[in-house]
Motif scaffolding. Structure first.
Motif: not given
Length: 80
Positions: A11-15, A17-18, A39-40, A46-47
């Motif tokens: 989760f932390e890595e994805a956040l 990157k976002l 954006y894609e 985000k999802q």
């Protein structure tokens, strides 16, 4: 970003990157095609983060103390 790459992120890595993508897009110094691709990817991230948070929420329980002092747990009400 492929499904496999996404699945291997925490989760932390994805956040992170976002957040990086958002900074890039807000900076406005990115070409249109790159901005669309970013954006894609941001939508996917985000999802992914929302799914992780929802799964974590389902695991969390609220501790309730009855009038007689006994403790029980109950699911937290859903967040809107």
């Amino acid at each position: 970003m492929t499904e496999e790459e996404l699945k291997n992120l925490s989760f932390e890595e994805a956040l992170q990157k976002l957040e990086n993508i958002v900074r890039e897009l807000e900076g406005g110094r990115i070409k249109l095609d790159d901005a669309v691709a970013a954006y894609e990817q941001a939508v996917q991230l985000k999802q992914f983060c929302e799914q992780k948070l929802k799964a974590a929420q389902l695991k969390i329980e609220k501790i309730e103390i009855a009038p007689d002092g006994t403790m029980t747990t109950a699911p937290l009400p859903p967040m809107d």
